[in-house]
Design a protein around this motif. Structure first.
Motif, PDB file in Angstrom:
ATOM      1  N   TRP A   1      39.473  41.671  35.872  1.00  0.00           N
ATOM      2  CA  TRP A   1      40.029  40.330  36.078  1.00  0.00           C
ATOM      3  C   TRP A   1      39.005  39.214  35.825  1.00  0.00           C
TER       4      TRP A   1
ATOM      5  N   LEU B   1      43.618  46.351  35.063  1.00  0.00           N
ATOM      6  CA  LEU B   1      43.550  44.885  35.041  1.00  0.00           C
ATOM      7  C   LEU B   1      42.719  44.352  36.202  1.00  0.00           C
ATOM      8  N   PHE B   2      42.833  44.971  37.361  1.00  0.00           N
ATOM      9  CA  PHE B   2      42.059  44.532  38.516  1.00  0.00           C
ATOM     10  C   PHE B   2      40.558  44.753  38.289  1.00  0.00           C
TER      11      PHE B   2
ATOM     12  N   LEU C   1      51.831  53.068  34.131  1.00  0.00           N
ATOM     13  CA  LEU C   1      51.924  51.667  34.572  1.00  0.00           C
ATOM     14  C   LEU C   1      50.941  51.393  35.699  1.00  0.00           C
ATOM     15  N   VAL C   2      50.859  52.311  36.655  1.00  0.00           N
ATOM     16  CA  VAL C   2      49.916  52.137  37.761  1.00  0.00           C
ATOM     17  C   VAL C   2      48.477  52.114  37.244  1.00  0.00           C
ATOM     18  N   SER C   3      48.181  52.985  36.319  1.00  0.00           N
ATOM     19  CA  SER C   3      46.826  53.030  35.759  1.00  0.00           C
ATOM     20  C   SER C   3      46.498  51.732  35.036  1.00  0.00           C
ATOM     21  N   PHE C   4      47.480  51.188  34.286  1.00  0.00           N
ATOM     22  CA  PHE C   4      47.264  49.939  33.564  1.00  0.00           C
ATOM     23  C   PHE C   4      47.006  48.782  34.530  1.00  0.00           C
ATOM     24  N   THR C   5      47.791  48.734  35.627  1.00  0.00           N
ATOM     25  CA  THR C   5      47.617  47.667  36.623  1.00  0.00           C
ATOM     26  C   THR C   5      46.254  47.748  37.285  1.00  0.00           C
ATOM     27  N   LEU C   6      45.851  48.950  37.643  1.00  0.00           N
ATOM     28  CA  LEU C   6      44.523  49.118  38.241  1.00  0.00           C
ATOM     29  C   LEU C   6      43.423  48.716  37.267  1.00  0.00           C
TER      30      LEU C   6
END
Length: 274
Positions: free
Chosen positions: A246, A242-243, A235-240
């Motif tokens: 963006w 996205l950044f 999940l953390v990897s996926f969020t990073l």
């Protein structure tokens, strides 16, 4: 008058002798070249050479064995002791780990006379033999053939060297030296193959693979914890991720709304015209 006639006769005899010597040399060179071609096509029969040298059968022994052991380190030490007893050596030593399993791979080189003894010692101490493959390759014919070719080419090399000592023309010297160079290259190649066969015959090769399996210490709780941690990391990897992208996301959203507005405007015009 008699003196002049005598000088003419001596000169004619000298010219005839020189022509005969040159013709004999050319015939000798031609015979050697023909002999080379004949030797290449018809080497010394292996059977005759075997009868002359009374060569015994040439056998290359090699094999592999795989088994499980309770203590891999102790098994490795035992193998080292046994191979030293039979005057052999370890040519390759490799260790790998897969989960709870440690796998050892040893390539042993041992005098051919002790090959069966080594195999017997290993099979009697192994816990569970999973695979065993032993081969005996008869290379007697190849051994004799290679030795025969070396002998033939060395004889031809000697004949060419004898011709080289008699040669007087540059072309003849260069031609003979080229033939000698080709023969020397072939001899070295065959000698390398013969040495390899001798080494393989004298020392047999046995590849020993053994492994030790440690009992599993995992539980349901540790599996659940590991799964939760892996999910959180993903999940953390996926969020990073996205950044990082963006700007492309914003551009894609803008294009989507523009296309949607265009479609609505087109539909409105179509309804008004009706």
């Amino acid at each position: 008058m008699k003196k002049r006639f005598l000088l003419i006769a001596l000169g004619g005899f000298s010219l005839f002798t020189a022509m005969a010597c040159n013709q004999n040399y050319e015939h000798s060179a031609a015979d050697t070249t023909v002999g080379l071609a004949h030797a290449e096509a018809n080497p010394v029969p292996a059977k005759n050479l075997e009868d002359q040298q009374a060569i015994q059968r040439k056998i290359i022994k090699e094999g592999s064995i795989r088994f499980e052991t309770e203590n891999a380190k102790d098994t490795r030490q035992q193998l080292t002791t046994v191979i030293a007893k039979y005057q052999g050596y370890v040519s390759q030593d490799n260790t790998e780990s897969y989960g709870n399993r440690s796998v050892y791979t040893l390539t042993l080189r041992i005098p051919a006379a002790h090959f069966e003894n080594l195999l017997t010692d290993i099979t009697t101490t192994a816990k569970n033999i999973e695979q065993q493959d032993i081969k005996a390759l008869d290379v007697t014919e190849e051994f004799i053939d290679v030795a025969s070719r070396i002998q033939t080419k060395k004889e031809l090399e000697s004949r060419y060297k004898a011709l080289l000592g008699k040669a007087t023309k540059i072309e003849e010297i260069l031609s003979i030296e080229k033939e000698i160079e080709i023969l020397r290259s072939d001899i070295e190649s065959y000698e390398g193959r013969l040495n390899y066969l001798k080494s393989s015959i004298a020392y047999s090769t046995l590849t020993v693979v053994f492994y030790e399996t440690q009992p599993s210490t995992t539980s349901v709780g540790s599996d659940f914890t590991g799964a939760f941690k892996t999910g959180w990391d993903n999940l953390v990897s996926f969020t990073l991720g996205l950044f990082y992208i963006w700007p492309f996301i914003l551009i894609s959203i803008g294009i989507f709304f523009l296309i949607r507005r265009g479609i609505k405007r087109k539909k409105r015009k179509t309804n008004e015209s009706l």
